[in-house]
Design an enzyme around this catalytic site. Structure first.
Site, mmCIF file in Angstrom:
data_model
loop_
_atom_site.group_PDB
_atom_site.id
_atom_site.type_symbol
_atom_site.label_atom_id
_atom_site.label_comp_id
_atom_site.label_asym_id
_atom_site.label_seq_id
_atom_site.Cartn_x
_atom_site.Cartn_y
_atom_site.Cartn_z
ATOM 1 N N SER A 198 39.555 40.790 39.593
ATOM 2 C CA SER A 198 38.207 41.202 39.204
ATOM 3 C C SER A 198 38.260 42.671 38.814
ATOM 4 O O SER A 198 39.088 43.428 39.333
ATOM 5 C CB SER A 198 37.222 41.016 40.366
ATOM 6 O OG SER A 198 35.981 41.634 40.088
ATOM 7 N N ALA A 205 39.795 42.599 48.891
ATOM 8 C CA ALA A 205 40.794 41.547 48.718
ATOM 9 C C ALA A 205 41.360 41.542 47.303
ATOM 10 O O ALA A 205 42.573 41.386 47.099
ATOM 11 C CB ALA A 205 40.186 40.182 49.061
ATOM 12 N N LYS A 206 40.496 41.707 46.312
ATOM 13 C CA LYS A 206 40.966 41.704 44.929
ATOM 14 C C LYS A 206 41.794 42.948 44.622
ATOM 15 O O LYS A 206 42.753 42.893 43.845
ATOM 16 C CB LYS A 206 39.785 41.594 43.968
ATOM 17 C CG LYS A 206 39.060 40.260 44.031
ATOM 18 C CD LYS A 206 39.966 39.084 43.678
ATOM 19 C CE LYS A 206 39.194 37.795 43.532
ATOM 20 N NZ LYS A 206 40.062 36.635 43.205
ATOM 21 N N TYR A 212 35.145 41.282 49.070
ATOM 22 C CA TYR A 212 35.715 40.804 47.808
ATOM 23 C C TYR A 212 36.464 41.932 47.105
ATOM 24 O O TYR A 212 37.584 41.760 46.634
ATOM 25 C CB TYR A 212 34.572 40.279 46.934
ATOM 26 C CG TYR A 212 34.978 39.677 45.614
ATOM 27 C CD1 TYR A 212 35.461 38.370 45.550
ATOM 28 C CD2 TYR A 212 34.834 40.377 44.422
ATOM 29 C CE1 TYR A 212 35.800 37.795 44.331
ATOM 30 C CE2 TYR A 212 35.169 39.823 43.204
ATOM 31 C CZ TYR A 212 35.652 38.521 43.163
ATOM 32 O OH TYR A 212 35.988 37.958 41.961
ATOM 33 N N ASN A 256 43.684 31.128 41.007
ATOM 34 C CA ASN A 256 42.308 31.374 40.591
ATOM 35 C C ASN A 256 41.299 31.244 41.723
ATOM 36 O O ASN A 256 40.230 31.849 41.666
ATOM 37 C CB ASN A 256 41.935 30.406 39.464
ATOM 38 C CG ASN A 256 40.462 30.431 39.153
ATOM 39 O OD1 ASN A 256 39.939 31.379 38.582
ATOM 40 N ND2 ASN A 256 39.761 29.369 39.557
#
Length: 253
Positions: free
Chosen positions: A140, A155-156, A152, A88
């Protein structure tokens, strides 16, 4: 619903606040043996006090590869096995690509991607011994479509791709790997809370325009899906990326 998670050994990174804390609470309520890892020891201790149970805490910086190896080694020494890993921990940085230093791209990948890949590999080594296990990666909706900060988003997206590849690799060993892709979630320590307080008119307009359900999601709504995926009720869910977003995502598959 009884998810039959009693006595399961669960490790959650970023488990001291926000979505991670809600995930920990969900597993505690199911009777699991929960451990949480995060950087801040004070927040870890506070969460342990609030949630109780047989929770153990691990103050650790998961961007450090050596620290990740020590985390899993120490966890196994204390618990003997691991049944569920929830990756997480994460966060965003930078702004638009041309205005973001390469170092921030590397940092974002280490926190959001490499840490989860490394911990998944280490946990899977132990899960193979039992012929069973579940790994859930928190990603996400902006890993599935454009949106959010570029570091972000990148990476996600990589983590969602890894989830599918790793799931196909280890399902033969009885290990199920899936990801949960939250939309905009409101909680006390999150960015949306700060933005709502700073400019309620603009953020309420965002909710009206962008979230068909007409409100922010809650950490508990994400946590419930994670607990389900960790359970045998989801025994045929392998390599999936499940949106938990109130319809916010614009994709049609």
């Amino acid at each position: 619903m009884d998810l039959h998670l009693q006595g399961k050994h669960v490790l959650i990174t970023g488990g001291s606040k926000g979505i991670g804390k809600a995930i920990a609470k969900a597993f505690v309520s199911e009777g699991a043996i929960v451990s949480i890892a995060a950087r801040g020891e004070e927040a870890l201790l506070q969460t342990k006090e609030e949630l109780g149970g047989s929770m153990t805490i691990f103050p650790v910086d998961i961007t450090d590869a050596d620290a990740r190896e020590r985390l899993i080694q120490t966890y196994i020494e204390q618990h003997g096995t691991i049944d569920v890993l929830v990756n997480n921990a994460g966060g965003s940085n930078g702004s638009q690509a041309m205005d973001t230093d390469m170092e921030l791209f590397h940092q974002a990948m280490e926190l959001n991607y490499f840490s989860a890949v490394h911990l998944s590999k280490l946990a899977a080594e132990e899960m193979r011994k039992n012929g069973a296990g579940a790994i859930i990666n928190i990603t996400s909706i902006f890993g599935r479509e454009s949106g959010g900060k570029v570091t972000y988003n990148n990476a996600k997206s990589a983590l969602i791709s890894f989830t599918k590849s790793f799931a196909d690799e280890v399902i033969k060993d009885g290990i199920r790997v899936n990801s949960v892709a939250p939309g905009s979630i409101l909680h006390e320590t999150g960015n949306w809370k700060k933005r709502l307080e700073a400019n309620p008119e603009a953020i309420n307009k965002f909710v009206e325009d962008e979230i068909p359900a007409g409100r922010f999601g809650t950490p508990e709504e994400v946590a419930n899906v994670v607990a389900f995926l960790a359970s045998e009720k989801a025994s045929w869910v392998v390599g999936a990326s499940l949106n938990v977003d109130g319809g916010q995502s614009r994709m049609n598959f």
